[in-house]
Design a protein around this motif. Sequence first.
Motif, short mmCIF file in Angstrom:
data_model
loop_
_atom_site.label_atom_id
_atom_site.label_comp_id
_atom_site.label_asym_id
_atom_site.label_seq_id
_atom_site.Cartn_x
_atom_site.Cartn_y
_atom_site.Cartn_z
N ILE A 42 50.04 64.03 37.56
CA ILE A 42 49.76 62.65 37.99
C ILE A 42 49.94 62.52 39.50
O ILE A 42 49.10 61.92 40.19
CB ILE A 42 50.68 61.66 37.24
CG1 ILE A 42 50.31 61.63 35.75
CG2 ILE A 42 50.56 60.25 37.83
CD1 ILE A 42 51.32 60.90 34.87
N ILE A 43 51.02 63.09 40.03
CA ILE A 43 51.31 63.01 41.46
C ILE A 43 50.25 63.75 42.28
O ILE A 43 49.74 63.22 43.29
CB ILE A 43 52.72 63.56 41.76
CG1 ILE A 43 53.79 62.65 41.18
CG2 ILE A 43 52.94 63.72 43.27
CD1 ILE A 43 55.18 63.25 41.14
N ILE A 45 47.11 64.61 41.49
CA ILE A 45 45.80 63.96 41.42
C ILE A 45 45.80 62.65 42.23
O ILE A 45 44.80 62.31 42.87
CB ILE A 45 45.40 63.70 39.95
CG1 ILE A 45 45.18 65.04 39.23
CG2 ILE A 45 44.14 62.84 39.86
CD1 ILE A 45 45.02 64.91 37.72
N THR A 46 46.91 61.94 42.23
CA THR A 46 47.00 60.68 42.99
C THR A 46 46.99 60.93 44.50
O THR A 46 46.31 60.21 45.25
CB THR A 46 48.27 59.91 42.59
OG1 THR A 46 48.25 59.66 41.19
CG2 THR A 46 48.35 58.58 43.34
N LEU A 47 47.73 61.95 44.94
CA LEU A 47 47.91 62.19 46.39
C LEU A 47 46.77 62.97 47.03
O LEU A 47 46.52 62.82 48.23
CB LEU A 47 49.23 62.92 46.64
CG LEU A 47 50.51 62.16 46.28
CD1 LEU A 47 51.74 63.00 46.61
CD2 LEU A 47 50.58 60.82 47.03
N HIS A 52 39.93 63.03 43.68
CA HIS A 52 39.57 61.66 43.29
C HIS A 52 38.13 61.64 42.77
O HIS A 52 37.21 61.12 43.40
CB HIS A 52 39.74 60.71 44.48
CG HIS A 52 41.17 60.49 44.84
ND1 HIS A 52 41.57 59.70 45.90
CD2 HIS A 52 42.31 60.98 44.29
CE1 HIS A 52 42.89 59.71 45.99
NE2 HIS A 52 43.36 60.48 45.02
N TYR A 56 39.09 64.18 37.16
CA TYR A 56 40.53 64.15 37.40
C TYR A 56 41.13 62.76 37.14
O TYR A 56 42.32 62.66 36.86
CB TYR A 56 40.83 64.64 38.82
CG TYR A 56 40.45 66.09 38.98
CD1 TYR A 56 41.19 67.08 38.34
CD2 TYR A 56 39.33 66.46 39.71
CE1 TYR A 56 40.83 68.42 38.45
CE2 TYR A 56 38.97 67.79 39.84
CZ TYR A 56 39.72 68.76 39.20
OH TYR A 56 39.37 70.09 39.29
N PHE A 57 40.31 61.74 37.22
CA PHE A 57 40.75 60.40 36.83
C PHE A 57 41.09 60.39 35.34
O PHE A 57 42.13 59.86 34.91
CB PHE A 57 39.66 59.38 37.14
CG PHE A 57 39.94 57.99 36.62
CD1 PHE A 57 40.95 57.21 37.16
CD2 PHE A 57 39.18 57.46 35.58
CE1 PHE A 57 41.21 55.92 36.69
CE2 PHE A 57 39.43 56.18 35.10
CZ PHE A 57 40.44 55.42 35.65
N LYS A 60 44.24 62.52 34.75
CA LYS A 60 45.47 61.80 35.11
C LYS A 60 45.88 60.86 33.98
O LYS A 60 47.07 60.76 33.64
CB LYS A 60 45.26 61.01 36.41
CG LYS A 60 46.53 60.30 36.89
CD LYS A 60 46.39 59.82 38.32
CE LYS A 60 45.52 58.60 38.44
NZ LYS A 60 45.60 57.98 39.79
N ASN A 61 44.91 60.19 33.36
CA ASN A 61 45.22 59.31 32.23
C ASN A 61 45.70 60.11 31.02
O ASN A 61 46.59 59.66 30.30
CB ASN A 61 43.99 58.48 31.87
CG ASN A 61 43.82 57.26 32.74
OD1 ASN A 61 44.44 56.23 32.51
ND2 ASN A 61 43.01 57.38 33.78
N GLN A 134 32.85 54.43 39.32
CA GLN A 134 34.24 54.03 39.12
C GLN A 134 34.39 52.98 38.02
O GLN A 134 35.30 53.05 37.18
CB GLN A 134 34.84 53.50 40.42
CG GLN A 134 36.34 53.25 40.32
CD GLN A 134 36.95 52.86 41.66
OE1 GLN A 134 36.27 52.83 42.68
NE2 GLN A 134 38.24 52.56 41.66
N THR A 138 36.43 53.42 34.47
CA THR A 138 37.49 52.47 34.10
C THR A 138 37.22 51.88 32.72
O THR A 138 38.14 51.76 31.89
CB THR A 138 37.60 51.34 35.14
OG1 THR A 138 37.83 51.92 36.44
CG2 THR A 138 38.75 50.39 34.81
#
Length: 307
Positions: A42-43, A45-47, A52, A56-57, A60-61, A134, A138
């Motif tokens: 999670i970290i 993929i976020t950083l 992005h 990878y979204f 991360k979920n 995006q 979502t």
Amino acid sequence: IVNYTLNFVLEGFEGGLETQALLFAVFLALYMVTVLGNLLMIIVITLDARLHSPMYFFLKNLSFVDLCYSSVIAPKALANFFSSSKVITFAGCAMQFSFLSLLGTTEAFLLGVMAYDRFMAICNPLRYPITMCQSACTCLVLGAYCGGCFNSVVQTSFTFHLPFCSSNRINHFFCDVVPLLKLSCGNTAINELLLFGICGLIIVGLAFMVLISYGYIIVTILRMGSGARRRKVFSTCGSHMTAVTLFFGTVFVMYAQPGAIESMEQGKVVSVFYTLVIPMLNPLIYSLRNKDVKEALRRLGKLSLRP
């Protein structure tokens, strides 16, 4: 009549103090690796801006769901290994059951969404940026959570409206549907029909969708001229197929076929696999077999070592 003041007893695994100590060590190790691995995914993929992207979204979920999934079970199971009572309240059992149904079903839908994402990226690359924008990503993730909520509400409401008058001892290490149905002194035919109907439809339907997606993907990969590109795509898709096979294989054994109701001891072992082992393996599978994630981990490591 439903007795809301009833307390259940989670019997867990058989064995003496040495066996319980060994199981405690195994569960603790699995849970710690699960938490660290999924938090790290999670970290990273976020950083890392290079990660992005839709794939990878979704990953991360998936890591977030796996982290929550294990956390619903592991702390209580660890506490019970050396507890003399092993009691869980009616409300606590219902809450644990509902979160497990929610997160387990959500993970199944997320794996299906990830297969669709790979299908669009490989088989329809020109339409991919528009199709998997995006807002679409979502909506797909929200849809996965909504599917999980629907199954959770149905399974929880039907299961915990049953009368439990024969015994309060659950032959398991968490509140699962199969041992709860065995405790009921009422008619469980509708519950079993819902279990095999809804869960079977979700599992078989999503597994069928994944197989079709990867059938098209394999054909497309074999038509690629570049060997290097073919290897990269196979590596990425291989990670996802490994995760899909492990998850759907184990949940099918537990919930999508009638024999699941009969084999409780086997069910405990299978449950350990899909509630603790698979959430631990997923970040390892995606990081060790994915070049982009490994490079992101190296970059993050270099940044953390800078003074």
